[in-house]
Design a protein around this motif. Structure first.
Motif, PDB file in Angstrom:
ATOM      1  N   GLY A 269      45.653  69.229 103.734  1.00 16.09           N
ATOM      2  CA  GLY A 269      44.559  70.027 104.283  1.00 16.09           C
ATOM      3  C   GLY A 269      44.523  71.449 103.773  1.00 16.09           C
ATOM      4  O   GLY A 269      43.848  72.306 104.341  1.00 16.09           O
ATOM      5  N   GLN A 270      45.231  71.718 102.673  1.00 17.80           N
ATOM      6  CA  GLN A 270      45.309  73.077 102.138  1.00 17.80           C
ATOM      7  C   GLN A 270      44.337  73.309 100.976  1.00 17.80           C
ATOM      8  O   GLN A 270      44.009  74.438 100.657  1.00 17.80           O
ATOM      9  CB  GLN A 270      46.738  73.363 101.670  1.00 17.80           C
ATOM     10  N   LEU A 271      43.901  72.225 100.348  1.00 14.13           N
ATOM     11  CA  LEU A 271      43.004  72.322  99.207  1.00 14.13           C
ATOM     12  C   LEU A 271      41.747  71.496  99.456  1.00 14.13           C
ATOM     13  O   LEU A 271      41.774  70.488 100.158  1.00 14.13           O
ATOM     14  CB  LEU A 271      43.691  71.833  97.932  1.00 14.13           C
ATOM     15  N   ILE A 272      40.650  71.937  98.844  1.00 11.63           N
ATOM     16  CA  ILE A 272      39.372  71.236  98.922  1.00 11.63           C
ATOM     17  C   ILE A 272      38.902  70.970  97.496  1.00 11.63           C
ATOM     18  O   ILE A 272      38.974  71.858  96.639  1.00 11.63           O
ATOM     19  CB  ILE A 272      38.320  72.095  99.655  1.00 11.63           C
ATOM     20  N   ALA A 273      38.435  69.762  97.250  1.00 13.44           N
ATOM     21  CA  ALA A 273      37.849  69.442  95.945  1.00 13.44           C
ATOM     22  C   ALA A 273      36.376  69.098  96.129  1.00 13.44           C
ATOM     23  O   ALA A 273      35.996  68.463  97.119  1.00 13.44           O
ATOM     24  CB  ALA A 273      38.577  68.277  95.291  1.00 13.44           C
ATOM     25  N   THR A 274      35.558  69.537  95.176  1.00 15.27           N
ATOM     26  CA  THR A 274      34.122  69.255  95.220  1.00 15.27           C
ATOM     27  C   THR A 274      33.705  68.610  93.899  1.00 15.27           C
ATOM     28  O   THR A 274      34.241  68.934  92.837  1.00 15.27           O
ATOM     29  CB  THR A 274      33.306  70.545  95.413  1.00 15.27           C
ATOM     30  N   ALA A 275      32.755  67.697  93.985  1.00 18.98           N
ATOM     31  CA  ALA A 275      32.188  67.050  92.801  1.00 18.98           C
ATOM     32  C   ALA A 275      30.702  67.319  92.778  1.00 18.98           C
ATOM     33  O   ALA A 275      30.033  67.255  93.814  1.00 18.98           O
ATOM     34  CB  ALA A 275      32.458  65.547  92.834  1.00 18.98           C
TER      35      ALA A 275
ATOM     36  N   CYS B  84      38.723  62.634  94.449  1.00 15.65           N
ATOM     37  CA  CYS B  84      39.786  62.426  95.435  1.00 15.65           C
ATOM     38  C   CYS B  84      41.111  62.941  94.886  1.00 15.65           C
ATOM     39  O   CYS B  84      41.330  62.996  93.671  1.00 15.65           O
ATOM     40  CB  CYS B  84      39.908  60.959  95.836  1.00 15.65           C
ATOM     41  N   PHE B  85      41.995  63.358  95.801  1.00 15.11           N
ATOM     42  CA  PHE B  85      43.347  63.777  95.459  1.00 15.11           C
ATOM     43  C   PHE B  85      44.276  62.565  95.464  1.00 15.11           C
ATOM     44  O   PHE B  85      44.058  61.611  96.220  1.00 15.11           O
ATOM     45  CB  PHE B  85      43.880  64.778  96.488  1.00 15.11           C
ATOM     46  N   ASN B  86      45.324  62.617  94.635  1.00 13.45           N
ATOM     47  CA  ASN B  86      46.387  61.633  94.795  1.00 13.45           C
ATOM     48  C   ASN B  86      47.213  62.021  96.021  1.00 13.45           C
ATOM     49  O   ASN B  86      47.103  63.149  96.526  1.00 13.45           O
ATOM     50  CB  ASN B  86      47.242  61.535  93.522  1.00 13.45           C
ATOM     51  N   PRO B  87      48.017  61.120  96.571  1.00 14.07           N
ATOM     52  CA  PRO B  87      48.754  61.432  97.807  1.00 14.07           C
ATOM     53  C   PRO B  87      49.662  62.659  97.709  1.00 14.07           C
ATOM     54  O   PRO B  87      49.835  63.379  98.691  1.00 14.07           O
ATOM     55  CB  PRO B  87      49.563  60.154  98.065  1.00 14.07           C
ATOM     56  N   ARG B  88      50.236  62.897  96.526  1.00 10.30           N
ATOM     57  CA  ARG B  88      51.112  64.071  96.367  1.00 10.30           C
ATOM     58  C   ARG B  88      50.326  65.371  96.306  1.00 10.30           C
ATOM     59  O   ARG B  88      50.895  66.454  96.505  1.00 10.30           O
ATOM     60  CB  ARG B  88      51.968  63.924  95.110  1.00 10.30           C
ATOM     61  N   GLY B  89      49.035  65.267  95.999  1.00 12.56           N
ATOM     62  CA  GLY B  89      48.200  66.454  95.965  1.00 12.56           C
ATOM     63  C   GLY B  89      48.280  67.257  94.687  1.00 12.56           C
ATOM     64  O   GLY B  89      47.739  68.360  94.607  1.00 12.56           O
TER      65      GLY B  89
ATOM     66  N   CYS C 261      35.949  55.575  92.940  1.00 10.92           N
ATOM     67  CA  CYS C 261      37.325  55.614  92.452  1.00 10.92           C
ATOM     68  C   CYS C 261      38.250  55.925  93.610  1.00 10.92           C
ATOM     69  O   CYS C 261      37.856  56.587  94.573  1.00 10.92           O
ATOM     70  CB  CYS C 261      37.496  56.649  91.334  1.00 10.92           C
ATOM     71  N   ALA C 262      39.478  55.437  93.539  1.00 16.98           N
ATOM     72  CA  ALA C 262      40.431  55.683  94.627  1.00 16.98           C
ATOM     73  C   ALA C 262      41.851  55.437  94.146  1.00 16.98           C
ATOM     74  O   ALA C 262      42.091  54.641  93.232  1.00 16.98           O
ATOM     75  CB  ALA C 262      40.120  54.773  95.818  1.00 16.98           C
ATOM     76  N   PHE C 263      42.791  56.146  94.772  1.00 17.20           N
ATOM     77  CA  PHE C 263      44.219  55.874  94.615  1.00 17.20           C
ATOM     78  C   PHE C 263      44.675  54.953  95.747  1.00 17.20           C
ATOM     79  O   PHE C 263      44.103  54.967  96.847  1.00 17.20           O
ATOM     80  CB  PHE C 263      45.043  57.170  94.733  1.00 17.20           C
ATOM     81  N   ASN C 264      45.744  54.192  95.493  1.00 17.46           N
ATOM     82  CA  ASN C 264      46.420  53.546  96.607  1.00 17.46           C
ATOM     83  C   ASN C 264      47.324  54.575  97.283  1.00 17.46           C
ATOM     84  O   ASN C 264      47.409  55.739  96.860  1.00 17.46           O
ATOM     85  CB  ASN C 264      47.218  52.321  96.138  1.00 17.46           C
ATOM     86  N   TYR C 265      47.999  54.172  98.366  1.00 13.86           N
ATOM     87  CA  TYR C 265      48.764  55.118  99.183  1.00 13.86           C
ATOM     88  C   TYR C 265      49.912  55.758  98.405  1.00 13.86           C
ATOM     89  O   TYR C 265      50.230  56.921  98.605  1.00 13.86           O
ATOM     90  CB  TYR C 265      49.296  54.398 100.425  1.00 13.86           C
TER      91      TYR C 265
END
Length: 395
Positions: free
Chosen positions: A295-301, A332-337, A373-377
């Motif tokens: 919750g520290q970063l925001i990404a926009t497309a 989207c971010f990967n889980p590690r951010g 597009c999406a990452f898995n957990y």
């Protein structure tokens, strides 16, 4: 042998690598006895990386594992379960299909809708149920294992275009072109409440992590914050001058981020409904927004062909992701951010380094626009869905 975590040792200076080998947790030390305040940290990291096989680059290279022509008619959406062991595809052929990620085997075909299956989701983190929302105005709840249809939720008077489970997997929410959202009880198969108040179509919705709030984004330029228990509007987030494209809570439920066709992204206090900041810089519509897991970063497309990364605390743009040749429709971010994934109408997806904004990899192979597009957990697998009627799994 895989690195689990990296620990700092203050005296004598060094780092300790904790890793797993043959099922056992082990450690290895790297001494940094010559470390000084003026040491070139980047050069030091590169030197350590060269001599230590446990430490790899921040984002690995992904290669195509599967390329599936999943449906006869165009795809509408793709989604992973939490582990990434299975994924689902929705289509204009009125079905949803369940696939094994490792083998590419089709496990189930979920049939019964009378029109396009547009919105799909697993009830992550559990993953034992699937919800499908259709242009036939219904939502169906299915068993992931058997394909049995548990319930058909009827009540909307127009197409269902978005849906979401709460994290507790007790409710599913549906958003419709009829200007309402509805909450449904998963066990009983009954409507709990209709969320009425928007003056135009609802095209985005999202629960917070505790499940007591839900937000809906509408073409009426507003986002509404609702009390899940009562179905009442708590706040209406007014400020955008164009249709809402995306809306999301951060993990601790304190913030809401919204994207709009007015070329801006806005940050809101989730408890009070007050606007905190307007994040500007895009020269065209903002098509997607998301928080990282912390919750520290925001990404926009954006339709301007770029993505941006903002610090949620300082509200400053810290990276501009440039390289796509057409609009970016998903981010989207990967889980590690530490990495961002973008999907574009230029037929590619791209991986980016969050810290530098550099493009790490271009995922090529689709022959038409990529819409999802999406990452898995774990972040070690990526799924992309395209208008070329295929989805690709990247490892």
């Amino acid at each position: 042998m895989g690195l689990r975590r990296l620990l700092l040792r203050y005296y004598p200076p060094g780092i300790i690598l904790e890793y797993v080998q043959d099922g056992e947790t082990m450690t290895r030390s790297i001494d940094l006895l010559n470390l000084r305040p003026d040491t070139d940290a980047i050069a030091l990291v590169e030197e350590i990386q060269k001599g230590e096989p446990l430490i790899t680059a921040s984002c690995k290279e992904y290669v195509v594992h599967l390329a599936l022509r999943a449906h006869i008619l165009p795809l509408t959406n793709v989604a992973f379960n939490k582990s990434g062991s299975r994924f689902i595809t929705g289509s204009y052929d009125r079905t949803c299909k369940v696939w094994d990620t490792a083998s590419g085997e089709r496990l189930l075909t979920l049939e019964g809708h009378g029109n396009v299956v547009y919105a799909i989701a697993f009830n992550n983190p559990y993953g034992d149920k699937i919800a499908t929302g259709s242009f036939d105005k219904t939502c169906k709840l299915w068993s992931t294992e058997t394909g049995k249809c548990y319930h058909t939720f009827r009540g909307h008077s127009a197409e269902i275009v978005c849906l979401s489970f709460n994290l507790q997997s007790t409710l599913v929410a549906t958003g419709s072109m009829d200007m309402t959202a509805k909450l449904w009880d998963i066990e009983k198969g009954e409507e709990i409440v209709t969320l009425s108040g928007h003056s135009a179509e609802i095209i985005a919705l999202s629960f917070n992590t505790t499940g007591d709030r839900i937000i809906t984004g509408s073409f009426d330029h507003t986002v509404a914050v609702w009390d899940v228990g009562t179905g009442r509007i708590l706040h209406t987030l007014i400020g955008h001058r164009g249709e809402i494209s995306s809306a999301q809570f951060n993990w601790d439920c304190s913030l809401i981020v919204t994207g709009s066709m007015d070329k801006t992204c806005m940050l809101w206090n989730a408890m009070t409904g007050t606007q905190i900041a307007t994040l500007t810089g895009h020269s065209n519509e903002v098509l997607d927004v998301c928080f990282d897991y912390a919750g520290q970063l925001i990404a926009t497309a954006s339709a301007d062909g770029t993505a941006r990364v903002y610090n949620a605390e300082t509200k400053k743009c810290i990276a501009k992701l440039e390289g796509h040749e057409c609009e970016i429709v998903k981010v989207c971010f990967n889980p590690r951010g530490n990495c961002i994934l973008t999907a574009s109408s230029d037929k590619t997806a791209r991986l980016w380094d969050v810290a530098t904004g550099h493009c790490l990899q271009v995922l090529e192979g689709h022959t038409d626009e990529i819409f999802s597009c999406a990452f898995n957990y774990k972040g070690d697998t990526i799924i992309t869905g395209s208008k070329d009627n295929t989805c690709r799994i990247w490892h």
